[in-house]
Each structure stands twice: as C-alpha cells, then as structure tokens.
Design a protein around this motif. Structure first.
Motif, mmCIF file in Angstrom:
data_model
loop_
_atom_site.group_PDB
_atom_site.id
_atom_site.type_symbol
_atom_site.label_atom_id
_atom_site.label_comp_id
_atom_site.label_asym_id
_atom_site.label_seq_id
_atom_site.Cartn_x
_atom_site.Cartn_y
_atom_site.Cartn_z
ATOM 1 N N ALA A 205 0.811 -1.243 -0.194
ATOM 2 C CA ALA A 205 0.312 0.030 0.641
ATOM 3 C C ALA A 205 0.721 1.507 0.118
ATOM 4 N N ASP A 206 2.111 1.578 -0.715
ATOM 5 C CA ASP A 206 2.942 2.293 -0.301
ATOM 6 C C ASP A 206 2.818 2.807 -1.295
ATOM 7 N N ALA A 207 1.504 2.911 -2.220
ATOM 8 C CA ALA A 207 1.004 4.288 -3.280
ATOM 9 C C ALA A 207 -0.091 4.893 -2.240
ATOM 10 N N LEU A 208 -0.691 4.869 -1.001
ATOM 11 C CA LEU A 208 -1.126 5.100 -0.295
ATOM 12 C C LEU A 208 -0.773 6.190 0.846
ATOM 13 N N THR A 209 0.244 5.160 1.505
ATOM 14 C CA THR A 209 1.323 6.211 2.355
ATOM 15 C C THR A 209 2.761 6.611 2.334
ATOM 16 N N GLU A 210 2.680 6.713 0.831
ATOM 17 C CA GLU A 210 3.979 7.346 0.812
ATOM 18 C C GLU A 210 3.636 8.639 -0.572
ATOM 19 N N ASN A 211 4.200 9.894 -1.098
ATOM 20 C CA ASN A 211 3.638 10.507 -1.837
ATOM 21 C C ASN A 211 5.085 9.965 -3.076
ATOM 22 N N GLN A 212 4.790 10.164 -4.640
ATOM 23 C CA GLN A 212 4.596 9.301 -5.246
ATOM 24 C C GLN A 212 6.242 9.636 -5.168
#
Length: 523
Positions: A205-212
């Motif tokens: 879920a890095d796409a949610l917890t990190e920015n681009q």
C-alpha cells in the motif's frame, strides 16, 4: 499527516481477517496455535479401562522436555497404543497409534516442526528456507505469519507495516510521516507426495502511505517520479509486487525440478530481497545498495526453471523483463522478456545460505534507455536460533553494476539483528560507489564516480507477544553517512545524521504460534 496511521489500522484488520480464514473451531481435544498441523487423539483399544495416571490439572501442554506423538491421517484407531517415555512429566504416558501410509502428503509433514513445512516454490524444500521469489534464506530463519491446512491445501499470510516519523539530514534531506509496508499471501496444493502447485501474491500500500517520490533515504537512487530520476528517496513499491505460480515435482529420492512464472515476479538474481531477510521485521528502511543487489524483485514478466539435486543446493535460470516498474504504482507494465539471469544457491546446513548470481538487464531505467546493465551479486546469510526467545541473524551482500559503456559501480552491505526476548537490536553498514548519473548531479560528468556510506543502528521493544494475533513494537533508528569530498557542494559539509521513530506491526513468530513449547518435540 494521519493517512499512514489510517492505512496501518486497515492493514491490521486485513491480516487478522486473512489469518482467521480456514481456522477450525476450538474443541476440547484441539491444541491451539498449530499452523498447518492437525493433532489427532487415537481411540483406546476396545474394552480397555482408562485410568489416568495423574490427577487432572490446569497446567497447559507446553511442558519442557515433553515428547508428543500423533497418528498419521490413515492410522487405524483400533491399533495397539505404543507407550512413549515421559520427559519431565512424572506418572504420565503418551500413546500413539502406528503410522500408516497416507494417500496424499500435506504441505506440513507429520514431523511437526517449522522446518517440516513444505516450501511453496518447491515441495522438496522446507518452508523455513524459502525467501523471496525462488531464493533461499537459512533454514533456521524465524518465520512471522499464520498458516492453515485445508486437506491437501496449505495457506500462509505474513507482512509488516511501520507507521513512523522519519527525518534525513544534509541539504538534500527530507522529513515526513509515512508507513512502509507489504503483505503476502501464499498457497499450495499437493498432488500426492510427488508434485505440488503453488501461488505467491505480494501487495504493498505504498501508493497510499508514501507520496510519488517515496520515502526519504539518503544516497538512494533508481526509478522515476514526476518524469525525473529519483534520488535520496526510496521509490514506492507497486500495489501488485508479485503474482506468481510455481509447479514442482520430485524426480528421484532427493532431486526435484520446479518452474516459476510471475507477472510481476522475481527472477533468479541476487539475494532474497531486503523485505524477506530477517532484519526487515525490525528495520523499516530499504538498503541504499538495493539497485545493485536485489531491485529486480518486481519485474513485469518472469519465467524461471530450477533444478535441485537436494534441499542443500540448486541451480536456476530466468528470463524476464529488464525495464523497472514505471511510476504509476497501480497498473501492469508491458512484458518484454529481453533479459536473463543465472543463480547458484547453497545451504550447507540449517544456519547458512550462500548464493552467487549474474544477470543481464536490458534498459532498466526509462530515462536512460540505451544503457544496459550486467549485474553480479554474491551473499552469505547466517542465522542461529539461541533458544526459543533468542535469535541472531547476520547478512553480507556484494553487488556490482557494469553499464554497457563500461562504467563499474559497487555496493557492499553487512547487517545484523539480535533478538533477546522482547527486545531486538539491529545494525546495517553500507559502503559503495555511485555515479553522478545515479545521484542526479547535473553539474558533474555523468560518469564521475563518488564513494558514499550509510551506517544505521536501532532497537525495537515488543509491546506484547501474542502467539496468534498481530504484534506491536516501538522502535527507533539513527543513521550516519559518509561521502566523497566532491559531494559537499551538493549535500553540504559534515556528517549527515538521520533519525526515525516508528511503530512496528507484524504477525507473531510462528514458533510461538505453535504453542511456545520449550523443549517439545512433535513426532
């Protein structure tokens, strides 16, 4: 600011639900917390008089020195019981019916230890030595997760998430709240005792917890964000990091063959990716040598064929898509099987895993499409269980990239993780060379090479140890960095200092989930 913590709560809920799937209801004769294993109580001989040799007691079955015995699934209940010696349980005799031949052998054999569970990748190997993709870790490595048996089918879930605040020093530093994470589901179906089909699925879920741009990590490089090359940040991982099928078959007493296809998947190149080494369950960060050692763990199109003459040695070859994932983390990239790799793996004993590998990677970076990479890696992973609640892991990894123009850059890593009860301490020391292209330094010749280093130290304290549910720990980490003098104009003078404070969320140690039974041997 609150987004990583909301995702963390959702992550905990998901892995708890997945862990409960397929779990049988508890009964008076069911021993809880035995992943993948069913305990059977043989019926007494007809007409036999049952006289307990000890008085009823509330003492649990986790008795040091106790030897348990079970029947195989097809054992006859009318068979004469065989007395077993009592070790540490005065006056008590355990009995077992004779073993009979089973028509299908499940993924966990009746040996009953963690090392008796079959690997998803190859039924001739043990689950405890299975790393990422088709790689190996030491057979004594701790396993964190849940496992269930459904006849000839086995499922397993594991993962981790680290809600945290992280700050990196230097003029190129950054700071933020985030939550690196991953979750994995594995399953297998046994066709008798000679072949098996397996599935591996890894999500992030890095796409949610990190920015681009990903999370702050000084001297990290590789991939892109907003159309430009990333630097000093670890890129987010794709939502679908692995979707792979394995088929394996025994071709003799000890030898086996297996095939692995993934979209995405991991070719036979490098050591187990950092997220599958023991230290990753205590330390949130990627390695700064990631793109020299194990970055090919998410390739959109992989096919691997492996031969193992025994569970101690194997040789593998892969063809795969060389281009690294694009910056859209929720899609599926195009397949181009334009790259290849070979790997030799050797586990001489339970505590050691050695590999050496070579790969040709076609045009890995989208912004430098004419540059191909030849990658060479070697690693030695060591693990030793020092009692049920003490474990010591050490890893040593080397990686070298040779670009098509002849430029060579290296990465060296040494890492250690020591668990003592509820406290774990860890360290990771890295040293390597980077080009101006790697670090995105436009004022220098792209082939200019610099030396960089990262030295991290940290500790985690378990807030509780639940053998069947998600476990939480509170941790902290500090990192120092070294660099060539030529980088001072970009990174600033002095020694950059990073720090982070985090909550570690992970499944239980599966050895504890089996009952935390010190000295107990399951036969």
């Amino acid at each position: 600011m609150r987004r990583p913590f909301l995702v963390s709560a959702a992550f905990v809920t998901v892995i708890q639900i997945c862990a409960s799937l397929g779990s049988p209801p508890a009964t008076a004769q069911t021993m809880p917390g035995m992943p993948g294993m069913t305990m059977r109580t043989p019926a007494p001989s007809p007409g036999a008089s049952v006289k307990p040799s000890i008085k009823p007691s509330a003492t649990p079955m986790s008795m040091p020195g106790m030897v348990m015995a079970t029947t195989s699934p097809s054992a006859s209940p009318a068979a004469s019981p065989t007395p077993l010696p009592d070790d540490g349980m005065p006056g008590m005799t355990m009995t077992a019916a004779p073993r009979a031949t089973a028509s299908a052998v499940p993924s966990m054999e009746m040996g009953g230890t963690m090392q008796d569970m079959r690997s998803i990748t190859n039924l001739a190997e043990t689950m405890s030595q299975e790393g990422s993709g088709t790689s190996w870790v030491p057979r004594s490595t701790q396993m964190f997760g849940w496992s269930q048996m459904h006849g000839a089918n086995m499922t397993m879930e594991h993962g981790a998430i680290f809600p945290r605040y992280v700050a990196t020093g230097s003029a190129r530093g950054d700071r933020r709240f985030d939550a690196p994470n991953w979750f994995m589901l594995m399953a297998s179906h046994a066709f008798g005792d000679r072949s098996q089909l397996g599935f591996r699925g890894m999500l992030s879920a890095d796409a949610l917890t990190e920015n681009q741009t990903g999370y702050p990590l000084l001297f990290q490089s590789g991939e892109t964000a907003h159309g430009v090359a990333l630097h000093d940040h670890q890129h987010p991982h794709d939502l679908f990091a692995e979707l792979a099928l394995d088929y394996s078959a025994k071709i003799g007493k000890d030898a086996s063959l297996y095939g692995y296809v993934g979209y995405p998947g991991e070719p036979a190149l490098g050591p187990p990716v950092y997220m599958h080494r023991r230290i990753a369950y205590d330390m949130p960060d990627a390695t700064i040598g990631h793109h020299w050692m194990d970055a090919t763990h998410i390739q959109f199109g992989v096919a691997t064929l492996g031969f193992a003459p025994s569970s101690h040695f194997k040789i593998e070859g892969s063809t795969f898509t060389g281009r690294e994932p694009n910056e859209i983390r929720t899609n599926f990239d195009a397949i181009h099987l334009d790259s290849s790799s070979e790997r030799l793996s050797w586990n001489p004993n339970d505590n050691v895993a050695v590999q050496i590998s070579y790969g040709f990677i076609k045009s890995p970076e989208a912004l430098d499409p004419k540059i191909d990479v030849h990658r060479v890696t070697a690693s030695v992973l060591l693990n030793r269980a020092i009692g049920l609640d003490h474990n010591w892991y050490n890893g040593f990894v080397f990686g070298q990239n040779i670009e098509s123009g002849g430029l060579r850059t290296n990465a060296f890593l040494a890492e250690t993780d020591y668990q003592m009860g509820r406290t774990s301490v860890f360290a990771r020391l890295e040293l390597g060379t980077r080009s101006a292209r790697d670090l995105v330094i436009p004022i220098a010749n792209p082939d200019t090479v610099y030396t960089v280093g990262s030295y991290s130290f940290g500790a985690v304290r378990d807030l509780g140890k639940n053998p069947s549910a998600v476990n939480f720990g509170l941790g902290a980490e500090v990192s120092l960095h070294s660099k060539s003098a030529g980088l001072q104009s970009v990174y600033g003078a002095g020694t950059p200092l990073d720090y982070q404070i985090y909550l570690r969320v992970r499944p239980p140690d599966m050895a504890h989930a089996m009952g935390a039974m010190t000295g107990m041997s399951m036969h």
